[in-house]
Design a protein around this motif. Structure first.
Motif, PDB file in Angstrom:
ATOM      1  N   GLY A   1      13.590 -31.528  12.537  1.00  0.00           N
ATOM      2  CA  GLY A   1      14.312 -32.526  13.311  1.00  0.00           C
ATOM      3  C   GLY A   1      14.504 -32.195  14.774  1.00  0.00           C
ATOM      4  N   THR A   2      13.656 -31.372  15.344  1.00  0.00           N
ATOM      5  CA  THR A   2      13.649 -30.907  16.743  1.00  0.00           C
ATOM      6  C   THR A   2      14.716 -29.860  17.056  1.00  0.00           C
ATOM      7  OG1 THR A   2      15.139 -32.488  17.871  1.00  0.00           O
ATOM      8  CG2 THR A   2      12.860 -33.207  17.487  1.00  0.00           C
ATOM      9  N   ILE A   3      15.566 -29.508  16.073  1.00  0.00           N
ATOM     10  CA  ILE A   3      16.637 -28.561  16.387  1.00  0.00           C
ATOM     11  C   ILE A   3      16.599 -27.279  15.564  1.00  0.00           C
ATOM     12  CG2 ILE A   3      18.166 -30.372  17.233  1.00  0.00           C
ATOM     13  CD1 ILE A   3      19.773 -30.098  14.671  1.00  0.00           C
ATOM     14  N   SER A   4      15.844 -27.233  14.469  1.00  0.00           N
ATOM     15  CA  SER A   4      15.726 -25.974  13.729  1.00  0.00           C
ATOM     16  C   SER A   4      15.034 -24.948  14.616  1.00  0.00           C
ATOM     17  CB  SER A   4      14.928 -26.177  12.437  1.00  0.00           C
ATOM     18  OG  SER A   4      15.672 -26.928  11.508  1.00  0.00           O
ATOM     19  N   PRO A   5      15.612 -23.773  14.783  1.00  0.00           N
ATOM     20  CA  PRO A   5      15.051 -22.816  15.735  1.00  0.00           C
ATOM     21  C   PRO A   5      13.907 -21.970  15.190  1.00  0.00           C
ATOM     22  CG  PRO A   5      17.081 -21.946  14.821  1.00  0.00           C
ATOM     23  CD  PRO A   5      16.910 -23.335  14.251  1.00  0.00           C
ATOM     24  N   CYS A   6      13.669 -22.037  13.892  1.00  0.00           N
ATOM     25  CA  CYS A   6      12.647 -21.188  13.284  1.00  0.00           C
ATOM     26  C   CYS A   6      12.499 -21.618  11.823  1.00  0.00           C
ATOM     27  CB  CYS A   6      13.049 -19.710  13.346  1.00  0.00           C
ATOM     28  SG  CYS A   6      14.643 -19.358  12.560  1.00  0.00           S
ATOM     29  N   GLY A   7      11.610 -20.938  11.104  1.00  0.00           N
ATOM     30  CA  GLY A   7      11.577 -21.098   9.656  1.00  0.00           C
ATOM     31  C   GLY A   7      10.451 -21.948   9.108  1.00  0.00           C
ATOM     32  N   GLY A   8      10.391 -21.954   7.784  1.00  0.00           N
ATOM     33  CA  GLY A   8       9.385 -22.729   7.071  1.00  0.00           C
ATOM     34  C   GLY A   8       9.841 -22.959   5.648  1.00  0.00           C
ATOM     35  N   TYR A   9       8.970 -23.552   4.853  1.00  0.00           N
ATOM     36  CA  TYR A   9       9.343 -23.879   3.468  1.00  0.00           C
ATOM     37  C   TYR A   9       8.130 -23.864   2.568  1.00  0.00           C
ATOM     38  CZ  TYR A   9       7.141 -28.440   4.000  1.00  0.00           C
ATOM     39  OH  TYR A   9       6.216 -29.443   4.185  1.00  0.00           O
ATOM     40  N   VAL A  10       8.401 -23.669   1.278  1.00  0.00           N
ATOM     41  CA  VAL A  10       7.444 -23.907   0.200  1.00  0.00           C
ATOM     42  C   VAL A  10       8.196 -24.703  -0.850  1.00  0.00           C
ATOM     43  CG1 VAL A  10       6.012 -22.878  -1.602  1.00  0.00           C
ATOM     44  CG2 VAL A  10       6.147 -21.778   0.650  1.00  0.00           C
ATOM     45  N   ALA A  11       7.573 -25.737  -1.395  1.00  0.00           N
ATOM     46  CA  ALA A  11       8.224 -26.578  -2.408  1.00  0.00           C
ATOM     47  C   ALA A  11       7.201 -27.007  -3.447  1.00  0.00           C
ATOM     48  CB  ALA A  11       8.869 -27.798  -1.759  1.00  0.00           C
ATOM     49  N   GLY A  12       7.674 -27.217  -4.673  1.00  0.00           N
ATOM     50  CA  GLY A  12       6.778 -27.665  -5.734  1.00  0.00           C
ATOM     51  C   GLY A  12       7.262 -27.227  -7.092  1.00  0.00           C
ATOM     52  N   LYS A  13       6.320 -26.819  -7.948  1.00  0.00           N
ATOM     53  CA  LYS A  13       6.666 -26.350  -9.292  1.00  0.00           C
ATOM     54  C   LYS A  13       7.477 -25.052  -9.198  1.00  0.00           C
ATOM     55  CE  LYS A  13       4.270 -29.708 -11.144  1.00  0.00           C
ATOM     56  NZ  LYS A  13       2.914 -29.484 -11.637  1.00  0.00           N
ATOM     57  N   GLU A  14       8.546 -24.971  -9.986  1.00  0.00           N
ATOM     58  CA  GLU A  14       9.474 -23.850  -9.864  1.00  0.00           C
ATOM     59  C   GLU A  14       8.789 -22.498 -10.029  1.00  0.00           C
ATOM     60  OE1 GLU A  14      13.829 -22.414 -11.611  1.00  0.00           O
ATOM     61  OE2 GLU A  14      12.717 -24.028 -12.612  1.00  0.00           O
ATOM     62  N   LYS A  15       7.891 -22.381 -10.997  1.00  0.00           N
ATOM     63  CA  LYS A  15       7.194 -21.112 -11.241  1.00  0.00           C
ATOM     64  C   LYS A  15       6.480 -20.626  -9.997  1.00  0.00           C
ATOM     65  CE  LYS A  15       3.307 -19.201 -13.867  1.00  0.00           C
ATOM     66  NZ  LYS A  15       2.306 -19.472 -14.948  1.00  0.00           N
ATOM     67  N   TRP A  16       5.827 -21.550  -9.314  1.00  0.00           N
ATOM     68  CA  TRP A  16       4.999 -21.153  -8.179  1.00  0.00           C
ATOM     69  C   TRP A  16       5.825 -20.993  -6.903  1.00  0.00           C
ATOM     70  CZ3 TRP A  16       1.079 -18.997 -10.011  1.00  0.00           C
ATOM     71  CH2 TRP A  16       0.452 -19.487 -11.161  1.00  0.00           C
ATOM     72  N   VAL A  17       6.949 -21.688  -6.813  1.00  0.00           N
ATOM     73  CA  VAL A  17       7.868 -21.446  -5.693  1.00  0.00           C
ATOM     74  C   VAL A  17       8.416 -20.023  -5.785  1.00  0.00           C
ATOM     75  CG1 VAL A  17      10.101 -22.076  -4.683  1.00  0.00           C
ATOM     76  CG2 VAL A  17       8.476 -23.863  -5.341  1.00  0.00           C
TER      77      VAL A  17
END
Length: 453
Positions: free
Chosen positions: A275-291
């Motif tokens: 949203g233009t304000i998060s200063p860093c970071g990333g994500y992974v999302a999906g099937k719980e086992k693979w997260v």
């Protein structure tokens, strides 16, 4: 001519209302009056004539974007409410991060619901989208497995991760005995559906789908196209796992890849979902086992997802940025529509074409020469709120095969959810524009660009 409007304040391109304008009264949640003629008058416009004309022509497209924003905001708001997000979740933590007030869990829960996933991990410890994607790839793949890129070559920064470009023994997938193949794109720049029908092998463990165009002159993929690709992949090899590089695609449509069968998606928080304000970071999302498996690559096997410190100001920015994301993405989409309209009118090749549906927040323009590419980026930098007095210089950047020039006068270093552009200095000398907290910023930037090139 009569318009039907909702109670919401309109963000469509139109003049401030004047008492002298002819008015048409409409019925809505509250009495409102709107001008029967929404055209910009040149003397009132802050834009150069070419931009003002393009803005005037995009009323319907901008209205459609606002409807998308409303749908996606509804989805985000519901997820925040279901996760019972409260101010105590913004407290953050230090050290190992074990004594955390529930912010991690609430953020992961909300994010997973928003993208239609079983689980997610949203962390400041992901350096970039490439880092998050790498953790997902290493979660899936083991020696002897095969990785298949089904949308042509991946983004430049993944070439050393895979081993397609020499990683100098630093631990690429190929270094670890993973095999790699690509399905070239079709002549029209889209997926080669015929080739994909026969592309899977028994050892193909992971199919990588890059949603956005990256630095390739190709069409970005819609979620419906991703759904079709996943069906073809799973029909040939049900055990093949699908990873979608979701960078630049979040909130551009009303659905996300996990809703149509993707096993994992990954991306960056300094792109759309921040949203233009998060200063860093990333994500992974999906099937719980693979997260969980991806989380083990981010940290270490056995540590799980309930560790890692995040300062309170960053945690609050993650929540607030995620809530703002649909609106910020909507403004970026309007910006791409405006850039395409103006640059195409000047005879430049653009991808996507003007007024076609958007599937990411990137607008590419073929400028045809090194000089024009440099001039374009310099004009964008001059029009930026940060570092407007500096001149971007092309150079070698870690992870990229070619010289690259970046114009990013942004508050967050490298943020492409804020207005920015970049491009590799190689044929066809295309510049890739993205981001913007409001479409009007692109309108102003284009005036400077047109003078420069």
């Amino acid at each position: 001519m009569m318009w039907a409007l909702s109670c919401a304040t309109s963000a469509y391109p139109m003049l401030t209302l004047r008492a002298s304008l002819p008015m048409a009264t409409t019925r809505s949640c509250s009495p409102v009056s709107v001008p029967t003629n929404h055209h910009y008058h040149q003397k009132d416009s802050p834009f150069v004539p070419e931009v003002a004309e393009a803005v005037d022509s995009l009323y319907s497209e901008f209205r459609a974007v606002d409807n998308l924003v409303a749908h996606n905001t509804t989805r985000v708001l519901k997820a925040f409410q279901n996760a019972r997000v409260g101010s105590h979740h913004f407290a953050g933590c230090t050290g190992y991060g074990h004594d955390e007030a529930g912010g991690r869990e609430a953020l992961d829960q909300a994010f997973a619901e928003i993208v239609g996933a079983e689980s997610s991990i949203v962390r400041s410890q992901f350096f970039s989208g490439t880092h998050a994607i790498t953790c997902a790839l290493f979660a899936f793949l083991r020696p002897g497995d095969e990785l298949l890129a089904v949308a042509g070559p991946p983004y430049d920064t993944l070439e050393e991760v895979i081993g397609k470009r020499d990683s100098h023994g630093m631990g690429s997938l190929i270094d670890f005995g993973v095999k790699y193949r690509e399905v070239p794109l079709a002549e029209n720049g889209g997926l080669d559906w015929d080739a994909l029908m026969h592309a899977l092998r028994p050892e193909t463990k992971c199919a990588l789908i890059q949603r956005s165009c990256g630095y390739s002159w190709r069409q970005s993929l819609s979620v419906d196209e991703i759904k079709r690709a996943i069906k073809i992949i799973k029909t040939q090899n049900p055990n093949c796992l699908v990873l979608v590089d979701n960078c630049y695609g979040e909130f551009v449509e009303s659905i996300e890849p996990p809703m149509v069968g993707a096993d994992l998606i990954a991306g960056s928080l300094i792109k759309n979902p921040g949203g233009t304000i998060s200063p860093c970071g990333g994500y992974v999302a999906g099937k719980e086992k693979w997260v969980k498996a991806a989380a083990a690559r981010l940290s270490a096997p056995g540590l799980g997802v309930d560790c890692g410190s995040t300062p309170g100001d960053i945690m609050r920015a993650f929540f607030q940025g995620l809530f703002l994301s649909p609106q910020m993405v909507g403004e970026a989409i309007k910006g791409t529509l405006l850039v395409a309209e103006v640059m195409a009118s000047k005879g430049y090749k653009v991808q996507p074409l003007p007024r076609v549906p958007r599937h990411d927040t990137v607008q590419a323009i073929q400028l045809g020469s090194r000089e024009r590419l440099l001039a374009f980026c310099e004009a964008v930098q001059r029009s930026s709120p940060v570092g407007s007095f500096t001149r971007p210089i092309a150079g070698t950047t870690p992870g990229y095969a070619s010289e690259v020039i970046f114009a990013d006068g942004t508050f967050i270093d490298g943020s492409t959810s804020e207005l920015s552009c970049d491009g590799p200095l190689r044929e066809p000398f295309a510049v890739f524009c993205q981001g913007g907290s409001h479409w009007t910023q692109w309108g102003l930037v284009l005036g400077e660009v047109l003078k420069a090139i």
